[in-house]
Motif scaffolding. Structure first.
Motif, PDB file in Angstrom:
ATOM      1  N   VAL A   1       0.831  -1.203   0.000  1.00  0.00           N
ATOM      2  CA  VAL A   1       0.000   0.000   0.000  1.00  0.00           C
ATOM      3  C   VAL A   1       0.866   1.254   0.000  1.00  0.00           C
ATOM      4  O   VAL A   1       1.740   1.427   0.863  1.00  0.00           O
ATOM      5  CB  VAL A   1      -0.934   0.033   1.223  1.00  0.00           C
ATOM      6  CG1 VAL A   1      -1.775   1.311   1.222  1.00  0.00           C
ATOM      7  CG2 VAL A   1      -1.840  -1.196   1.243  1.00  0.00           C
ATOM      8  N   MET A   2       0.630   2.101  -0.995  1.00  0.00           N
ATOM      9  CA  MET A   2       1.247   3.427  -1.025  1.00  0.00           C
ATOM     10  C   MET A   2       0.191   4.422  -0.563  1.00  0.00           C
ATOM     11  O   MET A   2      -0.900   4.490  -1.147  1.00  0.00           O
ATOM     12  CB  MET A   2       1.700   3.760  -2.452  1.00  0.00           C
ATOM     13  CG  MET A   2       2.195   5.189  -2.621  1.00  0.00           C
ATOM     14  SD  MET A   2       2.912   5.418  -4.277  1.00  0.00           S
ATOM     15  CE  MET A   2       3.196   7.195  -4.263  1.00  0.00           C
ATOM     16  N   ALA A   3       0.518   5.174   0.482  1.00  0.00           N
ATOM     17  CA  ALA A   3      -0.418   6.170   1.004  1.00  0.00           C
ATOM     18  C   ALA A   3      -0.103   7.516   0.366  1.00  0.00           C
ATOM     19  O   ALA A   3       0.988   8.068   0.555  1.00  0.00           O
ATOM     20  CB  ALA A   3      -0.306   6.254   2.518  1.00  0.00           C
ATOM     21  N   ASP A   4      -1.043   8.025  -0.413  1.00  0.00           N
ATOM     22  CA  ASP A   4      -0.873   9.326  -1.068  1.00  0.00           C
ATOM     23  C   ASP A   4      -1.237  10.421  -0.060  1.00  0.00           C
ATOM     24  O   ASP A   4      -2.415  10.641   0.233  1.00  0.00           O
ATOM     25  CB  ASP A   4      -1.773   9.411  -2.309  1.00  0.00           C
ATOM     26  CG  ASP A   4      -1.250   8.577  -3.468  1.00  0.00           C
ATOM     27  OD1 ASP A   4      -0.064   8.202  -3.460  1.00  0.00           O
ATOM     28  OD2 ASP A   4      -2.040   8.315  -4.401  1.00  0.00           O
ATOM     29  N   CYS A   5      -0.214  11.083   0.452  1.00  0.00           N
ATOM     30  CA  CYS A   5      -0.399  12.028   1.559  1.00  0.00           C
ATOM     31  C   CYS A   5      -0.373  13.477   1.089  1.00  0.00           C
ATOM     32  O   CYS A   5       0.155  13.783   0.018  1.00  0.00           O
ATOM     33  CB  CYS A   5       0.707  11.812   2.591  1.00  0.00           C
ATOM     34  SG  CYS A   5       0.640  10.175   3.353  1.00  0.00           S
ATOM     35  N   GLY A   6      -0.945  14.350   1.942  1.00  0.00           N
ATOM     36  CA  GLY A   6      -0.984  15.768   1.593  1.00  0.00           C
ATOM     37  C   GLY A   6      -0.233  16.650   2.571  1.00  0.00           C
ATOM     38  O   GLY A   6      -0.210  17.873   2.389  1.00  0.00           O
ATOM     39  N   SER A   7       0.344  16.057   3.592  1.00  0.00           N
ATOM     40  CA  SER A   7       1.028  16.862   4.609  1.00  0.00           C
ATOM     41  C   SER A   7       1.953  15.980   5.443  1.00  0.00           C
ATOM     42  O   SER A   7       1.878  14.739   5.368  1.00  0.00           O
ATOM     43  CB  SER A   7       0.000  17.516   5.545  1.00  0.00           C
ATOM     44  OG  SER A   7      -0.663  16.518   6.316  1.00  0.00           O
ATOM     45  N   PHE A   8       2.757  16.633   6.263  1.00  0.00           N
ATOM     46  CA  PHE A   8       3.628  15.899   7.189  1.00  0.00           C
ATOM     47  C   PHE A   8       2.793  15.059   8.153  1.00  0.00           C
ATOM     48  O   PHE A   8       3.102  13.890   8.403  1.00  0.00           O
ATOM     49  CB  PHE A   8       4.498  16.902   7.966  1.00  0.00           C
ATOM     50  CG  PHE A   8       5.404  16.256   8.965  1.00  0.00           C
ATOM     51  CD1 PHE A   8       6.608  15.689   8.574  1.00  0.00           C
ATOM     52  CD2 PHE A   8       5.056  16.209  10.310  1.00  0.00           C
ATOM     53  CE1 PHE A   8       7.443  15.070   9.498  1.00  0.00           C
ATOM     54  CE2 PHE A   8       5.885  15.605  11.242  1.00  0.00           C
ATOM     55  CZ  PHE A   8       7.087  15.034  10.849  1.00  0.00           C
ATOM     56  N   GLU A   9       1.711  15.665   8.665  1.00  0.00           N
ATOM     57  CA  GLU A   9       0.863  14.956   9.633  1.00  0.00           C
ATOM     58  C   GLU A   9       0.231  13.715   8.988  1.00  0.00           C
ATOM     59  O   GLU A   9       0.101  12.672   9.641  1.00  0.00           O
ATOM     60  CB  GLU A   9      -0.220  15.892  10.179  1.00  0.00           C
ATOM     61  CG  GLU A   9       0.295  17.011  11.072  1.00  0.00           C
ATOM     62  CD  GLU A   9       0.987  18.166  10.323  1.00  0.00           C
ATOM     63  OE1 GLU A   9       0.870  18.231   9.061  1.00  0.00           O
ATOM     64  OE2 GLU A   9       1.648  18.984  10.977  1.00  0.00           O
ATOM     65  N   ASP A  10      -0.167  13.841   7.730  1.00  0.00           N
ATOM     66  CA  ASP A  10      -0.683  12.666   7.005  1.00  0.00           C
ATOM     67  C   ASP A  10       0.373  11.569   6.950  1.00  0.00           C
ATOM     68  O   ASP A  10       0.063  10.386   7.144  1.00  0.00           O
ATOM     69  CB  ASP A  10      -1.021  13.024   5.543  1.00  0.00           C
ATOM     70  CG  ASP A  10      -2.327  13.783   5.374  1.00  0.00           C
ATOM     71  OD1 ASP A  10      -3.111  13.876   6.332  1.00  0.00           O
ATOM     72  OD2 ASP A  10      -2.538  14.278   4.244  1.00  0.00           O
ATOM     73  N   ALA A  11       1.600  11.953   6.638  1.00  0.00           N
ATOM     74  CA  ALA A  11       2.663  10.962   6.462  1.00  0.00           C
ATOM     75  C   ALA A  11       2.913  10.200   7.762  1.00  0.00           C
ATOM     76  O   ALA A  11       3.037   8.969   7.755  1.00  0.00           O
ATOM     77  CB  ALA A  11       3.936  11.654   5.981  1.00  0.00           C
ATOM     78  N   VAL A  12       2.947  10.913   8.865  1.00  0.00           N
ATOM     79  CA  VAL A  12       3.162  10.257  10.163  1.00  0.00           C
ATOM     80  C   VAL A  12       2.003   9.300  10.450  1.00  0.00           C
ATOM     81  O   VAL A  12       2.201   8.138  10.832  1.00  0.00           O
ATOM     82  CB  VAL A  12       3.294  11.308  11.288  1.00  0.00           C
ATOM     83  CG1 VAL A  12       3.321  10.643  12.653  1.00  0.00           C
ATOM     84  CG2 VAL A  12       4.536  12.163  11.065  1.00  0.00           C
ATOM     85  N   ALA A  13       0.785   9.790  10.214  1.00  0.00           N
ATOM     86  CA  ALA A  13      -0.405   8.958  10.485  1.00  0.00           C
ATOM     87  C   ALA A  13      -0.431   7.735   9.569  1.00  0.00           C
ATOM     88  O   ALA A  13      -0.769   6.627  10.002  1.00  0.00           O
ATOM     89  CB  ALA A  13      -1.675   9.789  10.305  1.00  0.00           C
ATOM     90  N   ALA A  14      -0.050   7.921   8.321  1.00  0.00           N
ATOM     91  CA  ALA A  14      -0.078   6.806   7.374  1.00  0.00           C
ATOM     92  C   ALA A  14       0.976   5.758   7.727  1.00  0.00           C
ATOM     93  O   ALA A  14       0.721   4.550   7.618  1.00  0.00           O
ATOM     94  CB  ALA A  14       0.140   7.322   5.951  1.00  0.00           C
ATOM     95  N   ALA A  15       2.137   6.210   8.139  1.00  0.00           N
ATOM     96  CA  ALA A  15       3.175   5.254   8.562  1.00  0.00           C
ATOM     97  C   ALA A  15       2.668   4.465   9.767  1.00  0.00           C
ATOM     98  O   ALA A  15       2.796   3.235   9.823  1.00  0.00           O
ATOM     99  CB  ALA A  15       4.472   5.992   8.885  1.00  0.00           C
ATOM    100  N   ASN A  16       2.059   5.149  10.710  1.00  0.00           N
ATOM    101  CA  ASN A  16       1.518   4.468  11.895  1.00  0.00           C
ATOM    102  C   ASN A  16       0.359   3.541  11.543  1.00  0.00           C
ATOM    103  O   ASN A  16       0.108   2.557  12.239  1.00  0.00           O
ATOM    104  CB  ASN A  16       1.047   5.495  12.937  1.00  0.00           C
ATOM    105  CG  ASN A  16       2.223   6.198  13.594  1.00  0.00           C
ATOM    106  OD1 ASN A  16       3.321   5.634  13.677  1.00  0.00           O
ATOM    107  ND2 ASN A  16       2.013   7.429  14.048  1.00  0.00           N
ATOM    108  N   ALA A  17      -0.345   3.864  10.467  1.00  0.00           N
ATOM    109  CA  ALA A  17      -1.497   3.056  10.049  1.00  0.00           C
ATOM    110  C   ALA A  17      -1.072   1.817   9.264  1.00  0.00           C
ATOM    111  O   ALA A  17      -1.927   1.015   8.877  1.00  0.00           O
ATOM    112  CB  ALA A  17      -2.458   3.909   9.213  1.00  0.00           C
ATOM    113  N   GLY A  18       0.230   1.683   9.002  1.00  0.00           N
ATOM    114  CA  GLY A  18       0.713   0.473   8.357  1.00  0.00           C
ATOM    115  C   GLY A  18       1.001   0.576   6.877  1.00  0.00           C
ATOM    116  O   GLY A  18       1.228  -0.444   6.218  1.00  0.00           O
ATOM    117  N   ALA A  19       1.004   1.801   6.329  1.00  0.00           N
ATOM    118  CA  ALA A  19       1.328   1.948   4.897  1.00  0.00           C
ATOM    119  C   ALA A  19       2.735   1.417   4.624  1.00  0.00           C
ATOM    120  O   ALA A  19       3.628   1.536   5.460  1.00  0.00           O
ATOM    121  CB  ALA A  19       1.231   3.414   4.490  1.00  0.00           C
ATOM    122  N   ASP A  20       2.906   0.834   3.433  1.00  0.00           N
ATOM    123  CA  ASP A  20       4.218   0.291   3.066  1.00  0.00           C
ATOM    124  C   ASP A  20       5.096   1.344   2.424  1.00  0.00           C
ATOM    125  O   ASP A  20       6.324   1.255   2.494  1.00  0.00           O
ATOM    126  CB  ASP A  20       4.032  -0.879   2.094  1.00  0.00           C
ATOM    127  CG  ASP A  20       3.159  -1.975   2.690  1.00  0.00           C
ATOM    128  OD1 ASP A  20       3.608  -2.603   3.658  1.00  0.00           O
ATOM    129  OD2 ASP A  20       2.022  -2.162   2.207  1.00  0.00           O
TER     130      ASP A  20
END
Ligand SMILES: CC(=O)N[C@H](C=O)[C@@H](O)[C@H](O)[C@H](O)COP(=O)(O)O
Length: 228
Positions: free
Chosen positions: A128-147
Motif C-alpha cells: 500500500v502506497m499512502a498518497d499524503c498531503g502533509s507531514f501529519e498525514d505521512a506520520v499517520a499513514a506510517a503508523n497506520a501500516g502503509a508500506d
C-alpha cells in the motif's frame, strides 16, 4: 493472485513514471496508456503508476516492472482509491502496489486508514502506497501500516500550498522524520533537475507523471513560453 513484491530495492533512487489520461481526453484508452508505460520502461522507468482497472491490467501485460495501481473516483475530496473495495479491485487487476488516499480525511466507506490498509493486506498480496498531503498525514499513514509514503496530495488536500514544482520542504521534513517507510516524492516534478532535487531532499524514489506522459499539458508549457 499477483505475487507479493517482497523487496523494494529495485526502486531505490529510481524514477517511477505515472501514465494517466483524464476523462474525455484522446489518450484515455488502456492500450494507449500501456504503450506509454512500456515506452517509459524503455527509457529507464523502474516502475509504472496507472489509473483504472483496465489500465492496470493492460500495464501488467505490457511491462515487467512493478505496477502501482490506483482508481480515481470523482475529482475532489477523497477520490484516489477512496474505499477498501476500490483498493481490492486494483489489487485483483494486478497492481503490485495499490496507491490510496493517505490523508486524515474521513473516507466514503467509513473505514479508517488503518482499517483500509489492514483489509488490503489481509485480502491481497498488494503493498500500500499512502498518497499524503502533509507531514501529519505521512506520520499517520506510517503508523497506520502503509508500506510506502507518497507526497502525491501535497497542494491538493488543503494542508500545503500548491508549490510551483515539487514540495521540497515537505519531502525534506518527512525524510528527516525517518518514519521507516520508503518516501516517494510525487507531484509537480516537471524537470530532471527537480527530480534530482527531490532525491537530494531525501526521497527514496520519484514519480513523474505530467512532464513525461501528458502531451496536452507539455504542449501548453511550450506554447506559453512562446507567448503564442
Ligand atoms: C493530485 C492527483 O490527482 N494526482 C494524480 C495521482 O495519481 C495524478 O493526476 C498525477 O498526475 C500524479 O500524481 C503525478 O503527478 P504529476 O503529474 O504532477 O507529475
Amino acid at each position: 493472485m499477483t505475487l507479493k513484491l517482497t523487496n523494494l530495492d529495485s526502486l531505490a533512487g529510481q524514477l517511477v513514471v505515472s501514465a494517466q489520461a483524464y476523462p474525455g481526453e484522446p489518450m484515455r484508452d488502456p492500450r494507449t496508456m500501456a504503450q506509454v508505460a512500456a515506452s517509459a520502461v524503455i527509457g529507464g522507468a523502474a516502475a509504472i503508476r496507472v489509473q483504472g482497472i483496465a489500465d492496470i491490467q493492460f500495464a501488467r501485460a505490457a511491462v515487467e516492472v512493478p505496477v502501482i495501481g490506483l482508481w480515481k473516483d470523482g475529482h475532489d475530496g477523497v477520490f484516489i482509491t477512496p474505499t477498501l473495495q476500490h483498493a481490492l479491485s486494483c489489487a485483483s487487476a494486478g497492481a503490485h502496489i495499490v496507491a490510496i488516499d493517505g490523508t486524515r480525511r474521513p473516507r466514503p466507506d467509513g473505514l479508517t486508514l488503518a482499517q483500509t490498509i489492514a483489509g488490503i493486506h489481509a485480502q491481497s498480496n498488494a503493498l500500500v502506497m499512502a498518497d499524503c498531503g502533509s507531514f501529519e498525514d505521512a506520520v499517520a499513514a506510517a503508523n497506520a501500516g502503509a508500506d510506502l509514503i507518497g507526497t502525491t496530495l501535497a497542494g491538493y488536500s488543503g494542508e500545503r500550498p500548491k508549490t510551483d514544482g515539487p514540495d521540497l520542504e515537505l519531502i525534506a521534513a518527512i525524510a528527516a522524520a525517518e518514519l521507516g517507510k520508503p518516501l516517494i516524492a510525487e507531484g509537480r516534478i516537471h524537470s530532471p533537475t527537480q527530480a534530482r532535487a527531490a532525491l537530494d531532499a531525501g526521497a527514496f524514489a520519484v514519480v513523474v507523471g505530467t512532464a513525461i506522459t501528458h502531451p496536452a499539458t507539455i504542449t501548453g508549457w511550450f506554447k506559453d513560453a512562446l507567448g503564442a
